[in-house]
Design an enzyme around this catalytic site. Structure first.
Site, PDB file in Angstrom:
ATOM      1  N   LYS A  86       1.052  -1.063   0.219  1.00  0.00           N
ATOM      2  CA  LYS A  86      -0.465  -0.237  -0.038  1.00  0.00           C
ATOM      3  C   LYS A  86       0.678   1.112  -0.042  1.00  0.00           C
ATOM      4  O   LYS A  86       0.738   2.398  -1.003  1.00  0.00           O
ATOM      5  CB  LYS A  86      -1.254  -0.514   1.210  1.00  0.00           C
ATOM      6  CG  LYS A  86      -2.009  -0.776   1.126  1.00  0.00           C
ATOM      7  CD  LYS A  86      -3.473  -0.532   0.517  1.00  0.00           C
ATOM      8  CE  LYS A  86      -4.776  -1.478   0.267  1.00  0.00           C
ATOM      9  NZ  LYS A  86      -5.437  -0.639  -1.121  1.00  0.00           N
ATOM     10  N   SER A 120       1.122  -9.491  -0.707  1.00  0.00           N
ATOM     11  CA  SER A 120       0.499  -8.654  -0.105  1.00  0.00           C
ATOM     12  C   SER A 120       1.172  -7.768   1.148  1.00  0.00           C
ATOM     13  O   SER A 120       0.821  -5.835   0.864  1.00  0.00           O
ATOM     14  CB  SER A 120      -0.673  -7.983  -0.922  1.00  0.00           C
ATOM     15  OG  SER A 120      -1.786  -8.755  -0.097  1.00  0.00           O
TER      16      SER A 120
END
Length: 514
Positions: free
Chosen positions: A62, A315
């Site tokens: 992110k 992720s």
């Protein structure tokens, strides 16, 4: 500092490529390794590669998108500061980026957010405002404050520069291995999938890009089926990093155009993938971080893929430590290494021995029983499997042929979450009751609100709660109700908690119902 140029309203692929190449993300983010998973590669007869985004300073991808957008703000926008709403990785990405850029950041987080996440955001330099019972309420407050005080809103996924920032991951991937056959990408709001897909298709279109979603929060699949973004009626919360009700408009446009395929997986498969990552590369992924690997494994099995080079994206690794207990319990089911069965056996001496002998030496992993009937006993039993689904089917057939009444509960969520811990709790006399499963926010006053809304008016005849280390807890509750209780439905709606009627669930009927 490199310039981050604004993009047009609906950029084409070439414009996104230029934006990815110009994105100044490495002022904050790092190039993460692409690592071979040796054990899994051997097991699956493919070269399995993992992109280690857990190695970022905020332990998730992110940071890329947040920094790419914030670096492109005007000096006036930077002076006013930025605001966002998030309970997870996006919040940390914005906070870290704000510290690097010297920009004030206000992060609105739901009041139920775990302290570890709040502390992480503050540790990276963000100011935290706790507001609202859920993400939607926190987001509404953040947008209200941005309009009132002039903050710039930093969206978690649905913005061209955020997408371009995530696309830098794909550029690294191609530089690290130009011979990939397929890339598997997790999907929440679609920012990562859109960025990866559009970049790869500009440079190496022969590489297939496969999206992976959690079955209980598959907003991209729902949008693809409908032809446009739609709201999901509910989202599951286990893989909270991808628990998004609606895919973004721009991310959907790009995913629809550039993705090659999509696959969904359940929570047990995610747990099994988390175990694979730990055993192979000693990475402790969060559930959404292992989502792409879970999808890859399922895709390989469905399409009988052999001899290919396959990459997946880990992720994020912002996992709540206490949630690992749940993962440990469920990963055997996800790997088809355990079967859960409800079996009726005679209530007589030696019946359990005879039952185990029929299993042919297989290991019994769990056995739950309590005397309830003079003639028959209902047992909840776990059996270790070595050959997966095929062996489970063989056991079911063998037990049926042996004269046993058996129900397969291996895929029954209520049985796995609640009933296995409650066997033997039948009431002493028949009750007219209805059973519901709830998702409770893990926040002060949640249980009291439940009891004030429902427990004051109807008798609660069964209640089971167990924390899984997430922002939401799972609750099973039964109420003594007549056939027609319209007021009960009204009260359920007032409560506002996600719930499902489980009265006809076979596990309940076998082990708990009066």
């Amino acid at each position: 500092m490199a310039d981050s140029q604004p993009l047009s309203g609906a950029p084409e692929g070439a414009e996104y490529l230029r934006a990815v190449l110009r994105a100044p993300v490495y002022e904050a983010a790092q190039v993460t390794p692409l690592q071979k998973m040796e054990k899994l590669s051997s097991r699956l007869d493919n070269v399995i590669l993992v992109k280690r985004e857990d190695r970022q300073p905020v332990h998730s991808f992110k940071l890329r998108g947040a920094y790419a957008m914030m670096a492109g703000l005007t000096e006036e926008q930077k002076a006013h500061g930025v605001i966002t709403a998030s309970a997870g990785n996006h919040a940390q990405g914005v906070a870290f980026s704000s510290a690097r850029l010297g920009v004030k950041a206000l992060i609105v987080m739901p009041t139920a957010t775990a302290d570890i996440k709040v502390d992480a955001v503050r540790g990276f330099g963000g100011e935290v405002l706790l507001h609202g019972a859920n993400f939607d309420e926190a987001k509404a407050k953040a947008i209200e404050l941005s309009q009132q005080q002039g903050f710039t809103w930093v969206p978690p996924f649905d913005h061209p520069m955020v997408i371009a920032g995530q696309g830098t991951l794909a550029l690294e991937l191609l530089q690290q291995d130009a011979h990939l056959d397929r890339v598997f990408v997790p999907v929440g709001g679609g920012g990562l999938a859109a960025g990866v897909a559009v970049l790869i298709k500009q440079l190496m279109p022969q590489i297939k890009v496969i999206a992976v979603e959690a079955e209980d929060s598959a907003c991209l699949k729902a949008a693809l089926d409908a032809g446009h973004p739609v709201d999901l009626p509910r989202v599951g919360l286990f893989a909270e990093g991808v628990a998004v009700k609606r895919i973004g408009d721009e991310t959907f446009r790009l995913c629809q155009e550039y993705l090659d395929d999509i696959i969904t997986v359940d929570s047990d498969a995610i747990c099994a993938a988390m175990k694979d990552l730990f055993e192979d590369v000693r990475a402790v992924a969060e559930p959404s971080g292992a989502l792409a690997l879970a999808g890859m494994k399922k895709y390989i099995a469905l399409h009988n893929i052999r001899g290919e080079r396959l990459a997946h994206i880990l992720s994020g690794a912002n996992v709540n430590f206490h949630g690992l207990r749940y993962v440990s319990e469920r990963c055997e089911l996800g790997e088809q290494r355990e079967a859960l069965l409800a079996v009726t056996i005679p209530e007589e001496k030696g019946s359990f021995l005879k039952f185990c002998q029929l299993l042919g030496g297989r290991s019994v992993t769990e056995f739950n029983y309590r005397f309830a009937d003079a003639k028959n006993a209902c047992i909840f039993v776990g059996v270790r499997l070595s050959r997966g689904l095929e062996e489970r089917k063989e056991i079911l057939q063998m037990l049926n042929d042996g004269g046993y009444s058996v129900v397969d509960l291996s895929d029954d969520e209520m049985a796995k979450l609640h009933v296995r811990y409650m066997v033997g709790g039948r009431p002493s006399h028949p009750l007219q009751e209805r059973l519901y499963s709830f998702e409770f926010p893990e926040s002060p006053g949640a249980l009291l609100r439940f009891l004030n809304t429902l427990g004051t008016y109807w008798n609660i005849s069964l209640f089971h709660y167990r924390s899984h280390g997430t922002d939401y807890g799972r609750v099973l509750a039964a109420f003594e109700l007549g056939d027609h209780e319209p007021d009960f439905e009204t009260r359920l709606n007032e409560l506002g908690y996600d719930c499902h009627d489980e009265t006809n669930n076979p596990a309940f009927r076998f082990f708990l119902a009066g």
